[in-house]
Scaffold this motif. Structure first.
Motif, short mmCIF file in Angstrom:
data_model
loop_
_atom_site.label_atom_id
_atom_site.label_comp_id
_atom_site.label_asym_id
_atom_site.label_seq_id
_atom_site.Cartn_x
_atom_site.Cartn_y
_atom_site.Cartn_z
N VAL A 369 -46.78 73.84 -40.28
CA VAL A 369 -45.75 74.15 -38.96
C VAL A 369 -44.55 75.35 -39.64
N ARG A 371 -43.50 78.66 -40.81
CA ARG A 371 -43.83 79.99 -41.34
C ARG A 371 -43.61 80.56 -42.82
N HIS A 382 -48.44 82.17 -36.90
CA HIS A 382 -47.14 82.06 -36.84
C HIS A 382 -46.44 83.10 -36.12
N LEU A 385 -47.25 83.00 -32.46
CA LEU A 385 -46.67 81.99 -31.51
C LEU A 385 -45.52 82.70 -31.07
N TRP A 407 -42.75 75.65 -28.00
CA TRP A 407 -43.00 75.86 -29.17
C TRP A 407 -44.09 74.71 -29.89
N THR A 408 -43.74 73.66 -29.48
CA THR A 408 -44.73 72.42 -29.94
C THR A 408 -46.18 72.81 -29.33
N SER A 410 -47.64 75.56 -28.19
CA SER A 410 -48.24 76.77 -28.81
C SER A 410 -48.64 76.41 -30.48
N SER A 411 -47.71 75.64 -30.98
CA SER A 411 -48.19 75.32 -32.64
C SER A 411 -49.35 74.44 -32.59
N TYR A 412 -49.60 73.46 -31.71
CA TYR A 412 -50.68 72.68 -31.81
C TYR A 412 -52.04 73.55 -31.32
N LEU A 415 -52.41 76.44 -34.30
CA LEU A 415 -52.44 75.80 -35.71
C LEU A 415 -53.14 74.50 -35.78
N SER A 418 -48.30 69.89 -35.11
CA SER A 418 -46.97 69.96 -34.32
C SER A 418 -45.75 69.60 -35.26
N GLY A 425 -39.47 73.23 -36.03
CA GLY A 425 -40.08 73.90 -35.10
C GLY A 425 -39.16 75.16 -34.42
#
Ligand SMILES: [Zn+2]
Length: 525
Positions: A369, A371, A382, A385, A407-408, A410-412, A415, A418, A425
């Motif tokens: 998570v 960057r 990263h 996102l 954010w959560t 998109s991260s999931y 990448l 989460s 985040g």
């Protein structure tokens, strides 16, 4: 008798009186900007807490004054006269003078779009943001961060609207992007990023399968004293030719930040973590890349003139990532570093500090998570996102309140992981807090440019890897200085790339580099 400064291009009389006058005015503007920059460096490194409010107002006022001096109607009149003179008496103008005049006109255009009060308010909000971010991160306090971010987004949208109205562009976000990545439009970046997204998502499983054949690296698990780490970081900067007579390296509670002037380049990294010296070394090398660029700008002849500035944040990041990621993650770099670490940390024959192990730690690919601690392959995701979220925020498609959730998600999606809390985040980065909307793509464009320069540099310096293995980094800095740093804004970013590498910027170089380093494939471009 002539004063010594008379010999500099900044002070020389030019056959066009209007241009001589402009050089004098921009010199004075440059002095004010340098004062503002130094107040900002001091703000981060030395200022007593009690000066916080007054310092914010001083910096904001100074930027308002700079703005007023630039948008002065005399400047427009002098620019018109000088541009006419350049057309009619072209032999009086050398390449540097022409580039300086072009840079003056673009500084004027940029400022003339924004009014004084908005400029002052923007400078204040941006400087407040650094502390707001630090506090929010320490206390995981999204509520106070949200208020500040709402304010910033509002100011940035107002600025973007003015810029879009005056100079056109694709949309509001594109208007902001041009401040950081001049010459790279939103649609070009979208095209590059879509290409990279497909290629990198395909590359990750290949790299994971390739690295699964090797043993897992042993992670650092000792205590590495702060003083020793800072000594190492400063030594590395010195080996690259960073001039400590004109700068320094500071650890503070703030996120790392480049900046300063060629005469006072104070680099800031975050307080050293005693359990992991590789993090502070990475930050120091990243900031060193920025610092070498700033110190290498053409200050002797052109100090304070617009032509002596850097080429924007994408080029800045290319210099930082070239030092940090491209050179700082080679096997030869760790061969150089390893015996010195054993001595420094009094850990002879420690297998953790073995060059192969250190290289394996720094080139291990694993989506996370974070960057700033991301590996080189997943780093782009990263940036993607953040790029998509900031674009949607400025375009009004999403609101600040939705950020943590988006954010959560998109991260999931990008990448496969989460964040567990806001600190992992939405509060990770300082950029949005300090009003740098449009900055994030600079990292990926910078990474692309860096890999392209790197390929040419390796051809130009035939003993390249021996230089790294022996800690002889100065020929590398000299190469960068000759082709990039010392040229300031003599050429635009596209011309510079063509001049150095003979090719246009393209994501293919980044992909070829990743396949070479992480799959041991030969480069075929
Ligand atoms: Zn940077």
């Amino acid at each position: 008798m002539l004063m010594t400064t008379e010999s500099t291009k900044q002070e020389q009389l030019h056959p066009c009186n209007a241009y001589t006058d402009l050089k004098r005015r921009f010199r004075d503007v440059g002095r004010l900007e340098a004062i503002g920059e130094i107040l900002g460096r001091d703000f981060l490194t030395a200022m007593p807490d009690g000066a916080y409010r007054s310092r914010l107002n001083q910096i904001a006022y100074l930027y308002k004054r700079v703005h007023q001096d630039i948008v002065n109607k005399d400047i427009r009149r002098l620019l018109d006269k000088a541009l006419t003179h350049e057309d009619n008496h072209s032999t009086d103008w050398d390449d540097w003078d022409r580039a300086n005049l072009r840079a003056m006109a673009s500084v004027y255009d940029e400022h003339s779009l924004i009014d004084d009060d908005l400029m002052e308010y923007n400078a204040k909000v941006a400087n407040e943001g650094r502390r707001c971010h630090r506090n929010a991160l320490e206390n995981h306090d999204w509520d106070s961060a949200r208020e500040h971010l709402r304010n910033v987004v509002d100011v940035e949208r107002r600025i973007a609207e003015k810029k879009l109205k005056a100079r056109g562009g694709e949309d509001l976000y594109d208007a902001l992007l041009q401040d950081y990545c001049p010459g790279y439009s939103h649609s070009t970046i979208d095209k590059w990023f879509n290409q990279l997204e497909g290629s990198i998502k395909g590359l990750i499983p290949e790299v994971m399968a390739f690295q699964a054949q090797k043993p897992e690296p042993i992670q650092l698990a000792d205590s590495y004293p702060v003083d020793s780490q800072m000594w190492l970081n400063e030594e590395m900067l010195a080996l690259f030719g960073f001039d400590f007579e004109r700068g320094g390296l500071y650890q503070t509670g703030h996120n790392p930040v480049e900046g300063g002037t060629p005469d006072d380049t104070r680099l800031v990294i975050k307080n050293v973590d005693t359990s992991n010296f590789l993090d502070s070394l990475k930050s120091a090398m990243h900031e060193a890349g920025h610092g070498l660029y700033i110190q290498g700008l053409p200050r002797k002849s052109w100090r304070y003139q617009p032509v002596a500035a850097d080429l924007g944040s994408a080029m800045q990041e290319s210099q930082a990532l070239l030092v940090e990621m491209l050179i700082g993650r080679t096997e030869e770099f760790f061969e150089f570093l390893s015996p010195r670490l054993e001595g420094l940390f009094k850990a002879m024959h420690d297998p953790t500090l073995h060059p192969e192990n250190l290289c394996a730690i720094k080139t291990h690919v694993r989506p996370t998570v974070d960057r700033k601690r991301a590996d080189e392959v997943t780093y782009f995701l990263h940036i993607l996102l953040r790029y998509r979220l900031e674009r949607d925020l400025i375009e009004g498609r999403i609101q600040v309140e939705q950020l943590p959730e988006m954010w959560t998600e998109s991260s999931y999606e990008l990448l496969g992981v989460s964040p567990q809390d806001h600190g992992e985040g939405i509060l990770q980065d300082v950029h949005w807090f300090v009003a740098k909307f449009g900055y994030f793509p600079s990292y990926t464009i910078g990474h692309m440019l860096a890999t392209q320069f790197y390929q040419t540099m390796r051809q130009d310096l035939p003993d390249f890897y021996t230089l790294i293995r022996t800690g002889n980094f100065q020929p590398i800095t000299a190469w960068l200085n000759k082709y990039v740093h010392s040229r300031g804004r003599l050429l635009g970013p596209h011309e510079l790339m063509r001049d150095i590498t003979g090719k246009e910027a393209s994501p293919e170089f980044l992909m070829a580099h990743l396949r070479e380093r992480y799959l041991r494939e030969e480069i075929k471009i």
